[in-house]
Design a protein around this motif. Structure first.
Motif, PDB file in Angstrom:
ATOM      1  N   ASN A   1     -14.631  34.831 -11.609  1.00  0.00           N
ATOM      2  CA  ASN A   1     -15.650  33.807 -11.403  1.00  0.00           C
ATOM      3  C   ASN A   1     -16.213  33.881  -9.983  1.00  0.00           C
ATOM      4  O   ASN A   1     -15.461  33.832  -9.024  1.00  0.00           O
ATOM      5  N   PRO A   2     -17.536  34.004  -9.828  1.00  0.00           N
ATOM      6  CA  PRO A   2     -18.089  34.061  -8.471  1.00  0.00           C
ATOM      7  C   PRO A   2     -18.418  32.690  -7.876  1.00  0.00           C
ATOM      8  O   PRO A   2     -18.817  32.600  -6.726  1.00  0.00           O
ATOM      9  N   PHE A   3     -18.297  31.633  -8.680  1.00  0.00           N
ATOM     10  CA  PHE A   3     -18.714  30.302  -8.228  1.00  0.00           C
ATOM     11  C   PHE A   3     -17.576  29.535  -7.560  1.00  0.00           C
ATOM     12  O   PHE A   3     -16.435  29.602  -7.991  1.00  0.00           O
TER      13      PHE A   3
ATOM     14  N   GLY B   1     -12.820  31.704  -1.415  1.00  0.00           N
ATOM     15  CA  GLY B   1     -11.966  31.070  -2.430  1.00  0.00           C
ATOM     16  C   GLY B   1     -10.742  31.908  -2.716  1.00  0.00           C
ATOM     17  O   GLY B   1     -10.783  33.137  -2.584  1.00  0.00           O
ATOM     18  N   GLY B   2      -9.672  31.249  -3.101  1.00  0.00           N
ATOM     19  CA  GLY B   2      -8.460  31.977  -3.451  1.00  0.00           C
ATOM     20  C   GLY B   2      -7.205  31.365  -2.854  1.00  0.00           C
ATOM     21  O   GLY B   2      -6.126  31.936  -2.967  1.00  0.00           O
TER      22      GLY B   2
ATOM     23  N   LEU C   1     -11.569  21.546  -4.125  1.00  0.00           N
ATOM     24  CA  LEU C   1     -10.341  21.777  -4.905  1.00  0.00           C
ATOM     25  C   LEU C   1     -10.626  21.625  -6.404  1.00  0.00           C
ATOM     26  O   LEU C   1     -11.150  20.598  -6.837  1.00  0.00           O
ATOM     27  N   VAL C   2     -10.279  22.658  -7.175  1.00  0.00           N
ATOM     28  CA  VAL C   2     -10.490  22.608  -8.629  1.00  0.00           C
ATOM     29  C   VAL C   2      -9.165  22.809  -9.351  1.00  0.00           C
ATOM     30  O   VAL C   2      -8.381  23.684  -8.973  1.00  0.00           O
TER      31      VAL C   2
ATOM     32  N   GLY D   1     -13.892  27.274  -7.441  1.00  0.00           N
ATOM     33  CA  GLY D   1     -12.803  27.824  -8.241  1.00  0.00           C
ATOM     34  C   GLY D   1     -12.668  29.329  -8.234  1.00  0.00           C
ATOM     35  O   GLY D   1     -11.892  29.884  -9.006  1.00  0.00           O
ATOM     36  N   ALA D   2     -13.407  30.036  -7.351  1.00  0.00           N
ATOM     37  CA  ALA D   2     -13.334  31.493  -7.377  1.00  0.00           C
ATOM     38  C   ALA D   2     -12.024  32.005  -6.788  1.00  0.00           C
ATOM     39  O   ALA D   2     -11.569  31.528  -5.759  1.00  0.00           O
ATOM     40  N   PHE D   3     -11.408  32.939  -7.494  1.00  0.00           N
ATOM     41  CA  PHE D   3     -10.312  33.725  -6.913  1.00  0.00           C
ATOM     42  C   PHE D   3     -10.386  35.112  -7.545  1.00  0.00           C
ATOM     43  O   PHE D   3     -11.067  35.300  -8.565  1.00  0.00           O
ATOM     44  N   HIS D   4      -9.717  36.072  -6.932  1.00  0.00           N
ATOM     45  CA  HIS D   4      -9.793  37.457  -7.398  1.00  0.00           C
ATOM     46  C   HIS D   4      -8.526  37.751  -8.201  1.00  0.00           C
ATOM     47  O   HIS D   4      -7.435  37.819  -7.640  1.00  0.00           O
ATOM     48  N   GLY D   5      -8.676  37.881  -9.517  1.00  0.00           N
ATOM     49  CA  GLY D   5      -7.500  38.018 -10.384  1.00  0.00           C
ATOM     50  C   GLY D   5      -6.731  39.294 -10.148  1.00  0.00           C
ATOM     51  O   GLY D   5      -7.278  40.280  -9.630  1.00  0.00           O
TER      52      GLY D   5
END
Lengths: 452, 89
Positions: A196-198, A112-113, A186-187, A201-205
């Protein structure tokens, strides 16, 4: 010495009540991969992800075998790709293809990301990335995309809301021969959490460390089993206590798995996300927990109150069990992924309006909902705007992941298979909001944003 | 390092002997045993030392599961930490 009762309770939770760690997600920052040359940027991304995550899957499998705890998914989240695109320019699809190659190489379920954060406006790279999402989701299997269109602090970017209505529709359109799977990856968020690990919608802020391990625990089946044994005249506060105690046990297991994975991989431990994440499997449903509390059907009156208490009790029980809680934490209500929700929707007890009310008290939003394929993009934008408003005013995360079932109508069904499940096409209020959506601009941040 | 061996099944002669023998063959020292009868079901947990196990714990767990199946028993071998995490503060 442990008692026989304690050992058997844990084994029963795993064997019969679907207790599992839903995901170990490695968050990887790609900020140091940015390069003015998109080819070099992609190369650096590939090298960094495959270097850091090469042992992620085998480490998860090893822990699973030694400790006897199923770990369902191993995933990766990365810095929002729009930020790298801002530096490199060029065709964003190259980034999607690079992420897909990485996912295949290290063997994770999702990455994700492919994301943009546009709550207050578009900066370089944002719009280009957003416009490329349908093609990226069509051409890849493991890449997940998300866009944050609003926040309590910034308000709602209505230009982005309008655009995302069209992008959701196009993502479904482009994958119509694969049950419109594009839209399921797509969220659209308001107040998106950065750890968020799910999925999807997960991305690394950008505020996160270079590489961290986040864990998502689950266990709706365990909570349901505990409530099923409770007397029918037990007061609600005592039901809340039972949920708290169970959430504590589930979270302790997540904390253990997270710290083990972090130690073995030599990567700092981020957070435990205490979410009750359902699966389509029998006995692993959030809707059935609500029904166990005393509702004939999920979706009837009383549902929102039960969900509010469940969401709160899960957090209260879990927060003591973990050194660091984050992500979405709460109860998910994805319709197609929850056997009880699917049954309630098919039976006509659960409608979109009730789901919207439920999103005010659950941990995310309108999730995995199949809508008629001829729903206009303006209506989808209207849904996104409403959800974002609920999140913005209540200082919580909300999201929209709806799947327009191209060529299908109310009564038909889409089947994604696996954890994504299958869902009936739900009725949508078709009254137009076109003029409002076309206005664009921004809904200003609410008074709640002025906390200083 | 220690692991918990749990055995559940219909009560019959020689369960304890059978499971202990497998542990001994793989060099797992049995530290504690606790057993009970739940109606006519036999339930036993064994705490074993796995420091000097002849094979990796995951292989031993799979092996014991097979041994259980052959004897009509359900045998789990799991690292003790999982139970402590869940039940002890």
């Amino acid at each position: 010495m442990l008692s026989i009762h304690e050992v058997l309770e844990t084994i029963k939770m795993i064997d019969e009540e679907c207790l599992d760690v839903r995901t170990i997600t490695m968050g990887i920052s790609l900020l140091d991969c940015a390069d003015a040359d998109i080819g070099k940027s992609c190369e650096k991304i590939y090298d960094k992800i495959t270097r850091l995550a090469k042992d992620l899957v085998s480490c998860g499998e090893q822990i699973e075998k030694e400790y006897g705890i199923p770990i369902i998914n191993k995933r990766i989240s990365v810095t929002p790709i729009a930020m790298l695109l801002a530096v490199s320019g060029g065709d964003p699809i190259l980034y999607a293809q690079t992420l897909e190659r990485c996912a295949r190489e290290v063997g994770v379920n999702f990455i994700g990301g492919y994301s943009a954060l546009v709550q207050k406006g578009f900066s370089a790279g944002d719009k280009e990335l957003m416009l490329s999402i349908p093609e990226a989701l069509e051409k890849t299997d493991h890449v997940c995309a998300s866009v944050n269109v609003g926040s309590t602090k910034a308000g709602i970017n209505m230009d982005a809301v309008k655009l995302m209505g069209e992008i959701v529709k196009e993502s479904a359109q482009r994958t119509k021969d694969r049950d419109c799977i594009g839209a399921a990856k797509l969220v659209v968020f308001c107040n998106a959490p950065e750890d968020n690990p799910f999925m999807a919608g997960a991305f690394h802020g950008v505020g996160e460390a270079d590489c961290v391990i986040n864990v998502g625990v689950s266990g709706p089946g365990v909570v349901r089993a505990v409530l099923a044994k409770a007397d029918k005249d037990l007061p609600m506060n005592e039901i809340a206590d039972l949920i708290k105690r169970t959430a504590f046990k589930i979270t302790r297991m997540g904390q253990l798995v997270g710290s083990l994975a972090s130690k073995r991989l030599g990567v700092p431990f981020g957070i435990v996300d205490l979410s009750l994440a359902p699966t389509p499997e029998v006995g692993d449903s959030v809707a059935h927990i609500l029904e166990e509390m005393g509702l004939e059907n999920c979706g009837g009156y009383g549902t929102t109150a039960c969900l509010a208490m469940l969401n709160d009790a899960v957090k209260k029980g879990g927060v003591m069990a973990s050194s660091s809680v984050g992500g979405l934490s709460g109860a998910f209500i994805p319709v197609s992924e929850d056997a009880g929700m699917i049954a309630a929707a098919k039976g006509g007890h659960l409608c979109l309006e009730k789901l919207e009310a439920m999103t005010a008290v659950c941990s995310v939003g309108l999730d995995m909902i199949v809508i008629p394929g001829d729903t206009s993009s303006e209506i989808i934008s209207g849904m996104i705007a409403d959800e974002a408003a609920i999140g913005m005013v209540n200082s919580k995360t909300t999201a929209v992941r709806v799947i327009p079932a191209i060529g299908k109508q109310v009564g038909d069904e889409l089947s994604f298979g696996g954890l994504l499940g299958s869902g009936p096409v739900m009725r949508v209020n078709t009254s137009s909001c076109k003029v409002m959506v076309d206005r664009g601009g921004r809904i200003p941040a609410p008074l709640q944003s002025l906390k200083n | 390092m220690k692991a918990v061996v749990s055995v559940i099944g219909k009560d019959m002669t020689g369960i304890l002997a059978r499971v202990s023998q497998e542990c001994a063959q793989q060099n797992a020292n049995v530290l504690e045993v606790s057993q009970t009868l739940l109606q006519d079901m036999f339930a036993m947990i064994m705490l074993i030392d796995i420091e000097h196990l002849h094979m990796p714990l995951s292989d031993f767990a799979a092996h014991m599961e097979r041994v259980g199946k052959d004897s009509g028993l359900v045998i789990h071998v799991m690292h003790e930490d999982i139970f402590h995490a869940m039940h002890k503060i």
